[in-house]
Design a protein around this motif. Structure first.
Motif, PDB file in Angstrom:
ATOM      1  N   ALA A   1      -3.685   5.019   5.213  1.00  0.00           N
ATOM      2  CA  ALA A   1      -2.322   4.856   4.712  1.00  0.00           C
ATOM      3  C   ALA A   1      -2.007   3.373   4.648  1.00  0.00           C
ATOM      4  O   ALA A   1      -2.031   2.686   5.662  1.00  0.00           O
ATOM      5  CB  ALA A   1      -1.313   5.584   5.594  1.00  0.00           C
ATOM      6  N   GLY A   2      -1.721   2.884   3.458  1.00  0.00           N
ATOM      7  CA  GLY A   2      -1.379   1.474   3.304  1.00  0.00           C
ATOM      8  C   GLY A   2      -2.576   0.610   2.963  1.00  0.00           C
ATOM      9  O   GLY A   2      -3.724   1.045   2.997  1.00  0.00           O
ATOM     10  N   LEU A   3      -2.268  -0.626   2.654  1.00  0.00           N
ATOM     11  CA  LEU A   3      -3.271  -1.617   2.276  1.00  0.00           C
ATOM     12  C   LEU A   3      -3.695  -2.439   3.482  1.00  0.00           C
ATOM     13  O   LEU A   3      -2.950  -2.570   4.458  1.00  0.00           O
ATOM     14  CB  LEU A   3      -2.689  -2.553   1.216  1.00  0.00           C
ATOM     15  N   GLU A   4      -4.892  -3.015   3.390  1.00  0.00           N
ATOM     16  CA  GLU A   4      -5.264  -4.032   4.362  1.00  0.00           C
ATOM     17  C   GLU A   4      -4.291  -5.201   4.201  1.00  0.00           C
ATOM     18  O   GLU A   4      -3.817  -5.482   3.097  1.00  0.00           O
ATOM     19  CB  GLU A   4      -6.689  -4.516   4.119  1.00  0.00           C
ATOM     20  N   PRO A   5      -3.951  -5.899   5.294  1.00  0.00           N
ATOM     21  CA  PRO A   5      -2.993  -7.007   5.179  1.00  0.00           C
ATOM     22  C   PRO A   5      -3.359  -8.016   4.087  1.00  0.00           C
ATOM     23  O   PRO A   5      -2.475  -8.451   3.337  1.00  0.00           O
ATOM     24  CB  PRO A   5      -3.040  -7.634   6.572  1.00  0.00           C
ATOM     25  N   ALA A   6      -4.630  -8.360   3.976  1.00  0.00           N
ATOM     26  CA  ALA A   6      -5.036  -9.333   2.964  1.00  0.00           C
ATOM     27  C   ALA A   6      -4.783  -8.800   1.559  1.00  0.00           C
ATOM     28  O   ALA A   6      -4.372  -9.556   0.653  1.00  0.00           O
ATOM     29  CB  ALA A   6      -6.507  -9.689   3.134  1.00  0.00           C
ATOM     30  N   GLU A   7      -5.010  -7.497   1.349  1.00  0.00           N
ATOM     31  CA  GLU A   7      -4.756  -6.897   0.039  1.00  0.00           C
ATOM     32  C   GLU A   7      -3.270  -6.921  -0.290  1.00  0.00           C
ATOM     33  O   GLU A   7      -2.871  -7.203  -1.428  1.00  0.00           O
ATOM     34  CB  GLU A   7      -5.259  -5.458   0.020  1.00  0.00           C
ATOM     35  N   ALA A   8      -2.444  -6.607   0.701  1.00  0.00           N
ATOM     36  CA  ALA A   8      -1.002  -6.591   0.479  1.00  0.00           C
ATOM     37  C   ALA A   8      -0.483  -7.986   0.132  1.00  0.00           C
ATOM     38  O   ALA A   8       0.352  -8.150  -0.774  1.00  0.00           O
ATOM     39  CB  ALA A   8      -0.290  -6.047   1.713  1.00  0.00           C
TER      40      ALA A   8
ATOM     41  N   HIS B   1      -2.237 -12.301  -6.478  1.00  0.00           N
ATOM     42  CA  HIS B   1      -3.633 -12.617  -6.129  1.00  0.00           C
ATOM     43  C   HIS B   1      -3.879 -14.119  -6.000  1.00  0.00           C
ATOM     44  O   HIS B   1      -4.983 -14.611  -6.229  1.00  0.00           O
ATOM     45  CB  HIS B   1      -4.596 -12.012  -7.165  1.00  0.00           C
ATOM     46  N   ARG B   2      -2.858 -14.851  -5.594  1.00  0.00           N
ATOM     47  CA  ARG B   2      -2.993 -16.297  -5.367  1.00  0.00           C
ATOM     48  C   ARG B   2      -2.346 -16.672  -4.037  1.00  0.00           C
ATOM     49  O   ARG B   2      -1.462 -17.535  -3.979  1.00  0.00           O
ATOM     50  CB  ARG B   2      -2.337 -17.072  -6.518  1.00  0.00           C
ATOM     51  N   PRO B   3      -2.779 -16.041  -2.932  1.00  0.00           N
ATOM     52  CA  PRO B   3      -2.117 -16.324  -1.643  1.00  0.00           C
ATOM     53  C   PRO B   3      -2.262 -17.762  -1.196  1.00  0.00           C
ATOM     54  O   PRO B   3      -1.375 -18.295  -0.520  1.00  0.00           O
ATOM     55  CB  PRO B   3      -2.822 -15.360  -0.678  1.00  0.00           C
TER      56      PRO B   3
END
Length: 402
Positions: free
Chosen positions: A77-84, A91-93
């Motif tokens: 359930a949910g995204l990995e923190p890096a994906e979120a 996509h430019r953190p």
């Protein structure tokens, strides 16, 4: 149900099994995919499993190993923190300027994650209905899914609740997601593992709070490190930990170690993932370096803990009655934890950008010689000890499911 123990009839094995099944509840726990969010929920989840209930634990796949070590069944359930964070920044953190980071964090926890968790959990609950959903307060998508599916739900804190400039935009974004889904986000009871005396005042005023004793979950086979077990105890033991934080400046860490090591103490250092131990060569003989240590086993032996302002670490120190020196960064949550430690009289603080060996040595030496800090920490530990256990809270929670 009470069975007769005399006469001609007695319960069959099938009857006993049917009664047991009727009493069993299906409980879904949900947490954001990070150690500091999953670990606080494990004691209650394990208590539910040990009581014979059917338990699943919803989180991102990166935490599945930890959940399985606790003997629980994980579901995604949910995204990995890096994906979120990648989605929240197109996509430019790495291109986000520092002043915009709070906006990104709000988007992650108020919009990106709630949408994905809601979608994942509504799909799961359609296939596998639950009697109760328990979700940590930074994971509101689970609450939205419970509301959509008509399942009773409660929130669960992960330490001291932090209210600040970022709280309002997170709430506003989550409310917008709820409205879009035709949901209302009703106020829900909250299982609170933070002692009342150090909990956020605004939260205490508004929350329907169910206190629960914070209990450190331990992995099977955890052992006290030899450097602690075999010490002669003639000098104080200082425990420096970075716990599960992902980043800490190695120069600041080395200055912290050098400042503590010059004192007549034994120093245990746990670097976690933040610093490669190989970068800390040439340490004095009174310094013992490990990547990980079982904190719940170490703390009863510790005279002072020095840490990175982690919510879970501060809470563990409260529970163990250990004074603290908090090395905090500029973020609101860490500053609030440092504020709490100082206000409770159980320790002191140094901002990470102000770390220097001399300052650390002075603060550590002063805290080790301060009986008032030890007394205040002991008082706080007694408060924690008086809070209801996970098993006791579980009984109260399940009573609302009918």
């Amino acid at each position: 149900m009470i069975f007769a123990t005399s006469g001609r009839t007695s319960p069959t094995a099938d009857t006993v099994e049917e009664v047991a099944k009727s009493m069993m509840k299906r409980v879904l726990f949900a947490a954001t995919g990070a150690h500091g969010h999953v670990l606080p929920l494990l004691p209650l989840a394990v208590a539910a499993r040990d009581a014979g209930h059917e338990v699943v634990f919803a989180t991102s796949e990166g935490m599945f190993g930890l959940v399985r070590k606790a003997g629980l069944e994980p579901i995604k359930a949910g995204l990995e923190p890096a994906e979120a964070f990648a989605l929240a920044t197109d996509h430019r953190p790495d291109a986000v300027p520092p002043e915009e980071i709070p906006v990104v964090i709000a988007k992650v926890f108020g919009d990106v994650q709630p949408r994905r968790v809601f979608a994942d959990l509504t799909a799961h609950l359609e296939r596998h209905p639950a009697d109760l959903v328990v979700f940590e307060i930074a994971n509101p998508g689970a609450g939205l899914a419970a509301e959509k599916m008509g399942v009773p739900a409660v929130r669960h804190t992960i330490g001291r609740v932090v209210t600040g400039p970022i709280s309002a935009p997170i709430k506003a974004m989550t409310n917008a997601v709820a409205a879009e889904l035709g949901l209302t986000r009703p106020d829900l009871p909250v299982v609170d593992i933070c002692p009342t005396s150090v909990q956020e005042a605004d939260f205490l005023a508004d929350a329907d709070r169910i206190p629960m004793r914070p209990t450190t979950w331990s992995e099977p086979g955890d052992e006290l490190p030899a450097s602690v077990r075999d010490r002669d105890g003639t000098r104080p033991l200082v425990y420096l930990t970075l716990s599960t934080t992902e980043a800490f400046d190695v120069t600041a860490l080395r200055a912290t170690i050098d400042g503590i090591a010059r004192l007549p103490v034994d120093l245990l250092v746990s670097t976690g993932n933040a610093v490669d131990p190989a970068a800390l060569d040439g340490l004095p003989d009174n310094v013992h370096l490990q990547a990980w240590v079982p904190q719940h086993l170490v703390l009863p032996h510790v005279d002072l803990i020095v840490h990175h302002a982690g919510a879970g670490t501060a809470l563990n120190a409260f529970s163990a009655g250990v004074p603290q020196l908090v090395l905090h960064n500029p973020w609101v949550d860490e500053q609030r934890i440092a504020d709490t430690v100082v206000a409770a009289g159980v320790g002191d603080r140094i901002a990470q950008h102000e770390i220097a060996a001399d300052a650390v040595a002075e603060a550590v030496g002063r805290l080790l010689d301060d009986p008032s800090a030890r007394a205040a920490a002991g008082k706080l530990a007694a408060e924690v000890d008086g809070m209801p256990s996970p098993a006791e809270v579980l009984t109260r929670l399940l009573a609302v499911t009918g």
